[in-house]
Design a protein around this motif. Structure first.
Motif, mmCIF file in Angstrom:
data_model
loop_
_atom_site.group_PDB
_atom_site.id
_atom_site.type_symbol
_atom_site.label_atom_id
_atom_site.label_comp_id
_atom_site.label_asym_id
_atom_site.label_seq_id
_atom_site.Cartn_x
_atom_site.Cartn_y
_atom_site.Cartn_z
ATOM 1 N N LEU A 101 0.066 9.746 -6.680
ATOM 2 C CA LEU A 101 -1.518 9.498 -6.354
ATOM 3 C C LEU A 101 -1.868 10.614 -5.736
ATOM 4 O O LEU A 101 -1.508 10.973 -4.478
ATOM 5 N N ILE A 102 -2.762 11.129 -6.565
ATOM 6 C CA ILE A 102 -3.429 12.441 -6.025
ATOM 7 C C ILE A 102 -4.841 12.455 -5.870
ATOM 8 O O ILE A 102 -5.540 12.251 -6.620
ATOM 9 N N ASN A 103 -5.605 12.972 -4.752
ATOM 10 C CA ASN A 103 -6.823 12.856 -4.414
ATOM 11 C C ASN A 103 -7.448 11.469 -4.695
ATOM 12 O O ASN A 103 -8.735 11.527 -5.619
ATOM 13 N N LEU A 104 -6.979 10.364 -4.520
ATOM 14 C CA LEU A 104 -7.557 9.009 -4.797
ATOM 15 C C LEU A 104 -8.071 8.729 -3.682
ATOM 16 O O LEU A 104 -7.893 8.778 -2.506
ATOM 17 N N GLN A 105 -9.059 7.321 -3.794
ATOM 18 C CA GLN A 105 -9.513 6.819 -2.761
ATOM 19 C C GLN A 105 -9.032 5.437 -3.146
ATOM 20 O O GLN A 105 -8.991 4.716 -3.712
ATOM 21 N N LEU A 106 -8.021 5.032 -1.852
ATOM 22 C CA LEU A 106 -7.449 3.715 -1.963
ATOM 23 C C LEU A 106 -8.258 2.819 -0.956
ATOM 24 O O LEU A 106 -8.336 3.160 0.487
ATOM 25 N N TYR A 107 -8.541 1.520 -1.315
ATOM 26 C CA TYR A 107 -9.159 0.617 -0.480
ATOM 27 C C TYR A 107 -7.969 -0.267 -0.015
ATOM 28 O O TYR A 107 -7.039 -0.424 -0.260
ATOM 29 N N GLN A 108 -8.537 -1.026 0.893
ATOM 30 C CA GLN A 108 -7.659 -2.333 1.412
ATOM 31 C C GLN A 108 -6.987 -2.909 0.432
ATOM 32 O O GLN A 108 -5.961 -3.474 0.517
ATOM 33 N N SER A 109 -7.821 -3.512 -0.479
ATOM 34 C CA SER A 109 -7.240 -4.226 -1.725
ATOM 35 C C SER A 109 -6.158 -3.503 -2.427
ATOM 36 O O SER A 109 -5.106 -4.028 -2.888
ATOM 37 N N ASP A 110 -6.375 -2.288 -2.544
ATOM 38 C CA ASP A 110 -5.423 -1.307 -3.322
ATOM 39 C C ASP A 110 -3.978 -1.377 -2.330
ATOM 40 O O ASP A 110 -2.808 -1.385 -2.833
#
Length: 659
Positions: free
Chosen positions: A57-66
């Protein structure tokens, strides 16, 4: 390895994986500019496909749901072996949730890369190091870890015995951190071999940065970093690993002695239960049936556990089941019925199935070089007949009461209403030896739990070659040869006492001592064959020679059914002694650690031969009313093993020449 890359708007679509008939491992790489939203179905398709072995996982935005979805799958799935989080934007909650709820409980990932992360909490990393026992390689680069954070991580390493390599390059650990990690390795860490500390800010530079009143640009900050290449290597790691390997080998070798005891006690139990529960020969023979069924039915689950969690886990589980089954003899005796004892024996055999499935390939493959596998396994197996002798003596001294009632005495006890009390006492005599055996088993499990074992990592190439390796002719014939050997061994010993009584006219007690004597010959044969292999004799040639000698001895047993035939039968134990370990080692020779575990399982399953050929001998004896004719069955088995040994010699010689 098949590589799949998704980026940008593609993250909101369903991931299309290669067809299911494609067995190649898959590396999935997800990247974006930090704003793309990942749909939950994408996570599902990644984590539910067993071929996905690596995820980046590179340069991603991870949210709490993720984070919740990732953590849930990391807890459950067992195919992912490498995970990379690089420049991932996430909240403190998301990062902590993935590590605490997911990675801490994960049982498959062996390489973890956490790089360029803003919310790395050293305490969370330390907790991961303390609780996860699967990660071998951990990379924490460009994570802005401070000297204090480095100290927390260093302290956590002291309670970890599985991590091999740690990369802390491009952080702010400085000289203080260097000293902390140097001390870790100098204290003889059981597994850690190297720590990378390239390009870390030194303490004095850090203090200058902290004292600056004006904010510094990244370029200015980087100019103050002293560029260094620093890798701390554990110089004692090879020596330590060698010592742990030696100690683990000693502990596993003792298991061969330990499981020989209950195996031989079965012959005692058959006689004791016949008396205590007034059983027919068929009913008493269910002791062996319960035992062999336990071996056979649990060998494959044992192989799965060993392949999934390693030799040590399989051995500990086996010892736990072994000890539990032995303890169950106590309530079984209090209940006073035959069936609970059969259940107890089944549980014991289940544990022994785990032990044999783990211990044999461990000694052959993980305890030393491949060229000496047969010799090592024969030495280890030499302790098995010592256990068998011990079991026979324990049964004779502590289980047999020596009271043999005539029909008249039985009637007298029944008239006096004391016969049930007599049977109860005979039943209770089996409890003490098995409870003591359980205590020894649990104690040995504690010792093994405290000692690090060699780890085996399965590679992609190994998995691809596994099917073809297991289908090679030598291994398949080895399964049949092992089936034939176990059937011949069990059948020979099962009717040994009866042969002595029928054709030599000795008393039962003397015949029992003669059975102990043939077990001594068995132990002596193991030691001498191991010694011959040590001096350079080919294991396959020795196997062929010993098999043909046994064919001759069995022929004498059949053709001359008197004291001469009995003498020939007595010495068959000496020449059958090397067969099990040699067939086992030849069968798995050249296999990698993971494939050998499954192969070992299949070879252990072939022990069911004892439950097939022994009744066949009984059937022949009943139909012909000549017990000596029943020995044509082990005679044929030894002949087959001799032919197998010659085949093994030819194939292994060709393999060595080609390599």
């Amino acid at each position: 390895m098949f590589e799949i890359r998704l980026s940008g708007e593609n993250l909101s679509t369903l991931l299309v994986l290669p067809p299911s008939d494609t067995n190649d491992d898959i590396h999935v790489i997800l990247s974006s500019n930090g704003t793309g939203k990942i749909v939950s179905s994408l996570w599902t398709s990644i984590f539910t496909d067993g071929r996905v072995r690596c995820l980046s996982l590179i340069n991603l935005q991870l949210y709490q749901s993720d984070a919740r979805i990732i953590a849930e799958y990391l807890r459950e799935q067992n195919s992912l072996i490498e995970l990379t989080l690089d420049a991932v934007l996430q909240s403190v909650f998301s990062f902590d949730h993935i590590l605490n709820e997911g990675l801490q409980k994960n049982k498959s990932i062996q390489k973890l890369v956490l790089s360029n992360l803003d919310n790395v909490d050293a305490a969370t990393i330390a907790s991961l190091i303390q609780h996860n026992k699967m990660i071998r390689f951990l990379s924490l680069t460009h994570d802005n870890i401070s000297p204090d954070g480095g100290a927390i991580i260093a302290d956590a390493l002291r309670s970890n015995s599985t991590l091999i390599s740690l990369d802390l390059s491009h952080n702010r650990i400085g000289e203080k951190g260097k000293m902390e990690f140097t001390n870790i390795l100098q204290s003889r860490h059981p597994s850690l071999t190297q720590i990378h500390l390239d390009n870390n800010v030194h303490d004095e530079n850090q203090s200058i940065i902290d004292q600056c009143s004006d904010p510094m640009l990244p370029s200015e900050r980087e100019s103050m970093i002293i560029e260094t290449k620093l890798t701390i290597t554990n110089e004692n790691s090879t020596e330590i690993k060698s010592k742990w390997q030696f100690l683990s080998t000693i502990l596993v070798t003792f298991l061969f002695f330990l499981w020989g005891i209950p195996n031989q006690l079965n012959d005692v139990l058959i006689r004791q239960f016949s008396k205590a529960f007034v059983l027919s020969r068929f009913e008493a023979g269910l002791v062996q049936s319960a035992f062999y069924i336990g071996y056979f039915t649990w060998a494959l689950p044992a192989a799965y556990v060993i392949r999934r969690w390693g030799y040590k886990t399989g051995i500990l589980l086996g010892l736990g089941l072994f000890g539990t089954g032995a303890c169950l003899f106590w309530p079984a005796a209090l209940i006073g019925q035959y069936t609970p004892f059969l259940i107890s024996l089944f549980v014991i055999a289940t544990g022994l199935g785990f032990l044999e499935t783990a211990a044999n390939p461990f000694i052959a493959n993980a305890a030393g070089p491949a060229h000496s596998s047969e010799k090592r396994l024969n030495i280890a197996q030499a302790f098995n007949p010592l256990g068998a002798i011990t079991g026979a003596l324990i049964g004779t001294l502590f289980i047999f009461s020596g009271i043999e009632l005539t029909d008249q005495q039985v009637k007298q006890l029944q008239m006096n209403k004391t016969y049930d009390a007599y049977l109860k006492q005979e039943t209770l005599r089996v409890v003490k030896p098995y409870v003591i055996l359980a205590c020894v088993t649990f104690f040995w499990a504690i010792l093994i739990a405290l000692v690090p074992f060699p780890s085996n990592t399965k590679t992609t190439k190994e998995r691809k070659n596994e099917s073809s390796t297991l289908c090679r002719p030598l291994f398949l014939v080895s399964i049949v040869a092992q089936f034939a050997y176990v059937g011949a061994q069990v059948g020979t010993w099962s009717y040994f006492i009866q042969y002595a009584q029928d054709y030599v006219k000795v008393e039962e007690k003397l015949a029992g001592y003669l059975l102990t004597g043939t077990l001594v010959m068995f132990a002596l044969g193991r030691l001498i064959s191991a010694l011959l292999m040590h001096f350079g004799f080919s294991p396959a040639i020795l196997l062929a020679l010993f098999s043909m000698i046994n064919v001759l001895l069995i022929a004498i047993t059949i053709l001359v059914p008197n004291i001469i035939g009995f003498g020939a039968l007595f010495f068959t134990s000496f020449f059958m002694s090397l067969m099990f370990p040699t067939i086992f080692a030849l069968g798995i020779k050249g296999m990698n650690g993971q494939t050998a575990k499954l192969a070992g399982c299949l070879l252990v399953m072939s022990i069911i031969g004892g439950a097939v050929l022994t009744p066949l001998m009984g059937l022949i004896a009943s139909k012909t009313e000549c017990l000596y004719l029943a020995y044509t069955v082990p005679g044929g088995a030894y002949l087959f093993i001799g032919i197998y040994a010659l085949l093994a010699y030819v194939l292994t010689t060709e393999s060595e020449l080609s390599s």
